[in-house]
Design a protein around this motif. Structure first.
Motif, PDB file in Angstrom:
ATOM      1  N   GLN A 111      59.833 -92.978  59.222  1.00 27.90           N
ATOM      2  CA  GLN A 111      59.261 -91.910  60.046  1.00 27.90           C
ATOM      3  C   GLN A 111      58.310 -91.027  59.258  1.00 27.90           C
ATOM      4  OE1 GLN A 111      59.391 -91.411  63.399  1.00 27.90           O
ATOM      5  NE2 GLN A 111      60.389 -93.431  63.365  1.00 27.90           N
ATOM      6  N   TRP A 112      58.581 -90.848  57.965  1.00 28.52           N
ATOM      7  CA  TRP A 112      57.674 -90.046  57.157  1.00 28.52           C
ATOM      8  C   TRP A 112      56.271 -90.652  57.160  1.00 28.52           C
ATOM      9  CZ3 TRP A 112      61.132 -89.692  52.147  1.00 28.52           C
ATOM     10  CH2 TRP A 112      62.231 -88.862  52.411  1.00 28.52           C
ATOM     11  N   LYS A 123      53.152 -81.817  58.545  1.00 30.28           N
ATOM     12  CA  LYS A 123      54.025 -81.632  57.383  1.00 30.28           C
ATOM     13  C   LYS A 123      54.056 -82.861  56.485  1.00 30.28           C
ATOM     14  CE  LYS A 123      58.895 -81.080  56.121  1.00 30.28           C
ATOM     15  NZ  LYS A 123      60.299 -80.973  56.568  1.00 30.28           N
ATOM     16  N   TYR A 124      53.949 -84.046  57.072  1.00 29.91           N
ATOM     17  CA  TYR A 124      54.120 -85.276  56.315  1.00 29.91           C
ATOM     18  C   TYR A 124      52.796 -85.908  55.868  1.00 29.91           C
ATOM     19  CZ  TYR A 124      58.849 -84.795  58.076  1.00 29.91           C
ATOM     20  OH  TYR A 124      60.098 -84.297  58.371  1.00 29.91           O
ATOM     21  N   SER A 125      51.702 -85.247  56.163  1.00 32.13           N
ATOM     22  CA  SER A 125      50.400 -85.854  55.871  1.00 32.13           C
ATOM     23  C   SER A 125      50.197 -86.116  54.383  1.00 32.13           C
ATOM     24  CB  SER A 125      49.267 -84.969  56.407  1.00 32.13           C
ATOM     25  OG  SER A 125      49.292 -83.700  55.777  1.00 32.13           O
ATOM     26  N   ASP A 126      50.885 -85.325  53.535  1.00 35.46           N
ATOM     27  CA  ASP A 126      50.730 -85.464  52.089  1.00 35.46           C
ATOM     28  C   ASP A 126      51.979 -86.053  51.429  1.00 35.46           C
ATOM     29  OD1 ASP A 126      49.141 -85.191  49.806  1.00 35.46           O
ATOM     30  OD2 ASP A 126      50.045 -83.273  49.266  1.00 35.46           O
ATOM     31  N   ASN A 173      54.321 -89.606  47.374  1.00 35.62           N
ATOM     32  CA  ASN A 173      53.543 -88.654  46.575  1.00 35.62           C
ATOM     33  C   ASN A 173      54.491 -87.646  45.931  1.00 35.62           C
ATOM     34  OD1 ASN A 173      51.716 -86.889  45.472  1.00 35.62           O
ATOM     35  ND2 ASN A 173      51.134 -85.960  47.433  1.00 35.62           N
ATOM     36  N   TRP A 174      54.859 -87.904  44.683  1.00 38.64           N
ATOM     37  CA  TRP A 174      55.810 -87.040  43.992  1.00 38.64           C
ATOM     38  C   TRP A 174      55.189 -85.732  43.512  1.00 38.64           C
ATOM     39  CZ3 TRP A 174      61.006 -86.981  43.508  1.00 38.64           C
ATOM     40  CH2 TRP A 174      61.692 -88.086  44.004  1.00 38.64           C
ATOM     41  N   ASN A 178      57.942 -81.125  48.815  1.00 41.69           N
ATOM     42  CA  ASN A 178      58.801 -81.501  49.948  1.00 41.69           C
ATOM     43  C   ASN A 178      59.363 -82.916  49.791  1.00 41.69           C
ATOM     44  OD1 ASN A 178      58.558 -79.070  51.381  1.00 41.69           O
ATOM     45  ND2 ASN A 178      56.604 -79.714  52.279  1.00 41.69           N
ATOM     46  N   VAL A 179      58.575 -83.806  49.193  1.00 44.31           N
ATOM     47  CA  VAL A 179      59.069 -85.155  48.907  1.00 44.31           C
ATOM     48  C   VAL A 179      60.255 -85.064  47.956  1.00 44.31           C
ATOM     49  CG1 VAL A 179      58.541 -87.333  47.735  1.00 44.31           C
ATOM     50  CG2 VAL A 179      56.900 -86.345  49.341  1.00 44.31           C
ATOM     51  N   LYS A 180      60.081 -84.298  46.893  1.00 46.91           N
ATOM     52  CA  LYS A 180      61.172 -84.119  45.928  1.00 46.91           C
ATOM     53  C   LYS A 180      62.408 -83.557  46.612  1.00 46.91           C
ATOM     54  CE  LYS A 180      62.878 -80.979  43.349  1.00 46.91           C
ATOM     55  NZ  LYS A 180      63.115 -79.749  42.597  1.00 46.91           N
ATOM     56  N   ASN A 181      62.237 -82.537  47.415  1.00 50.92           N
ATOM     57  CA  ASN A 181      63.374 -81.897  48.081  1.00 50.92           C
ATOM     58  C   ASN A 181      64.109 -82.870  48.999  1.00 50.92           C
ATOM     59  OD1 ASN A 181      62.661 -79.527  46.798  1.00 50.92           O
ATOM     60  ND2 ASN A 181      61.645 -78.633  48.584  1.00 50.92           N
TER      61      ASN A 181
END
Length: 548
Positions: A111-112, A123-126, A173-174, A178-181
């Motif tokens: 879904q991301w 929110k997920y564009s990056d 994309n690290w 938000n990816v990390k979280n």
């Protein structure tokens, strides 16, 4: 040297490739309940830790390494309830379970990614790595590990996204907090459920060089392998999540050298407990030059352990051909070779990892056509060459030995139809030699490969010197023998391995075993021949007599 005791240092790990282990519901695909049915088999072997290749929800572009939902179980493997019951049973039998953690990339069906691909303003564009075309072409020259460009164009964004593997495996994309979280939250969720750690897939790839410049060569890794940001992320993961639990972590780290490897596992850096390097399995054979190199690789990596790290030992996994076929003699000396591998695996420095079927001496399979293969890496490369009008005959002969599908054929449980793996045709070809090489036959034969593994595992557990002992190669430049010593608290163990199909005179090699007792040997009739000669592919383990 790092001699601080840890449960994962003393453990013997067994990797299960779920699709190929045991089918409980007759659909030709292994599953969680099938694994549960075989727990007593693993316990009897002496296994402490089970490592499961990915079981998360996935469209299976890369057999589960393309995850579409980290919180769900792949339907063909079962349900979350099945997983919970499996975990409970593993713990009841005093074993542990580690999961495969794939966080360099997800599936494009996650879904991301679906939301990220929709437009540039959500929110997920990056969450993934997007770049504009350059003169209508991909933004740099990077190549995918699975052939072709590492970039795929997305019409809805008029941009390219990065995928170091399949185009259905976009890289996360690290640089995005938000990816990390979200990833850290997911990891904590699984650990709170009670699993005992993670094997982390291509974990040294997670950071990419800022600006994404061209590589020296399209397939070279210097812009995306083991960058400082990777260490930073792992350090944060350790401190914020992992250290809250008594678990183990092992990272898969292609291209890593001992110098880089030390950074990942040094106990003062708080990153990983162990890593899988590739230097030894990247050798294609054990010719004279490579055999010397193999021994040197072991010595170089041992220095990492001497300086406060810990090693893993493996020769087989789901990505490697069967080592008995790649490096040794899987015909005339199949059992001797398989036992030699066992001796190495369980006496060299580090935590040993056994891959399913290794303990019964399973071999490569002879696939007759490209249509029989399942591995996306093999198939992509084949058709890439075909589309370029290049000769594919040499490639096909090569992949017969090196394709990942060699390790993925169904587990050979018996000489029943479909090798006792299933009661219907399996998802991948079964090795025709299953009538001879199977668990049932091994269990019935006290001199089998299985029973040799079992003896060695038991011996290792009873002799901590094999685990924590100092390692020294005693014949570094010999082109035929691997002879090393383990020393721990005045205890000494000696391992000698004949890597040839010749009889070796030990007196000519000036090898003596004074004051030692032979503990284990892979030849059943050892006492019937001269102690001073090694038979083809013979493996012996000695211990000082005064320690008996």
């Amino acid at each position: 040297m790092n001699k601080k005791k840890k449960w994962w240092k003393e453990a013997v790990v067994y990797q299960i490739y779920p699709r190929s282990f045991n089918d409980s519901n007759g659909d030709g695909i292994g599953d969680l309940n099938g694994i549960k049915e075989k727990l007593d088999y693993l316990k009897d072997l002496g296994i402490d830790v089970i490592w499961l290749s990915p079981i998360y929800k996935s469209p299976n572009d890369d057999n589960g390494y393309d995850i579409s939902d980290y919180y769900s179980i792949m339907e063909e493997f079962g349900t979350m309830d099945d997983f919970n019951k499996l975990l409970e049973q593993i713990h009841k039998k005093d074993m542990k379970l580690i999961m495969d953690l794939v966080i360099n990339h997800t599936s494009d069906e996650h879904q991301w990614f679906k939301r990220s691909a929709k437009d540039k303003n959500n929110k997920y564009s990056d969450y993934y790595i997007w770049r504009d075309p350059v003169d209508g072409e991909p933004p740099n020259n990077w190549e995918s590990r699975f052939s072709g460009s590492a970039w795929t164009y997305c019409e809805s964004r008029d941009q390219y996204y990065l995928h170091l593997f399949s185009k259905k495996q976009p890289d996360l994309n690290w640089e995005n907090q938000n990816v990390k979280n979200d990833i850290f939250k997911m990891i904590d969720w699984w650990l709170a459920k009670g699993i005992d750690g993670f094997r982390m897939d291509v974990i040294n790839f997670i950071a990419k060089e800022r600006g994404l410049p061209d590589s020296i060569r399209p397939d070279s890794p210097e812009k995306w392998s083991s960058l400082p940001k990777s260490h930073e992320i792992l350090n944060k993961l350790r401190k914020e999540v992992i250290d809250n639990y008594n678990v183990m972590t092992v990272g898969e780290t292609p291209f890593v050298t001992p110098k880089d490897g030390h950074k990942y596992v040094n106990n003062s850096r708080d990153e990983l407990d162990m890593i899988f390097h590739f230097e030894h399995v990247d050798l294609n054979d054990f010719n004279d030059k490579n055999f010397i190199k193999f021994k040197d690789i072991q010595s170089k990596w041992y220095k990492v352990q001497e300086k406060g790290g810990w090693l893993s030992q493996y020769f087989a996994n789901h990505d490697q051909p069967r080592p008995i076929s790649k490096f040794f003699n899987d015909n005339q000396y199949r059992e001797e070779s398989a036992k030699l591998i066992a001796m190495m695996l369980l006496t060299l420095p580090g935590t040993p990892y056994i891959y399913q079927g290794e303990e019964i001496g399973m071999t490569n399979v002879d696939f007759n056509s490209i249509e029989e293969y399942n591995d996306i890496r093999t198939i992509n490369k084949y058709y890439d060459l075909l589309n370029k009008n290049q000769n594919v005959d040499d490639f096909f002969n090569n992949i017969k030995q090196l394709s990942r599908d060699n390790a993925r054929t169904p587990m050979q449980w018996s000489n029943n139809k479909y090798a006792g793996f299933s009661d219907t045709k399996p998802w991948l070809k079964i090795n025709p030699n299953y009538n001879k090489i199977n668990v049932e036959n091994n269990l019935d034969d006290s001199n089998s490969v299985y029973h040799f593994y079992k003896k060695l595992i038991k011996y290792r557990k009873q002799n901590k010197g094999l685990i924590y002992g100092d390692y020294k190669d005693l014949l570094k430049l010999d082109k035929e023998l691997y002879y090393f010593k383990k020393t721990f608290q005045e205890k000494e163990f000696y391992v000698i391995l004949n890597f040839t199909d010749k009889i070796i005179d030990l007196e000519e090699k000036k090898v003596k075993f004074n004051y030692t007792q032979l503990e284990l040997c892979n030849y059943n009739n050892h006492n019937e021949y001269n102690e001073k000669k090694l038979q083809p592919y013979e493996a012996r383990l000695y211990k000082l007599k005064n320690e008996l």
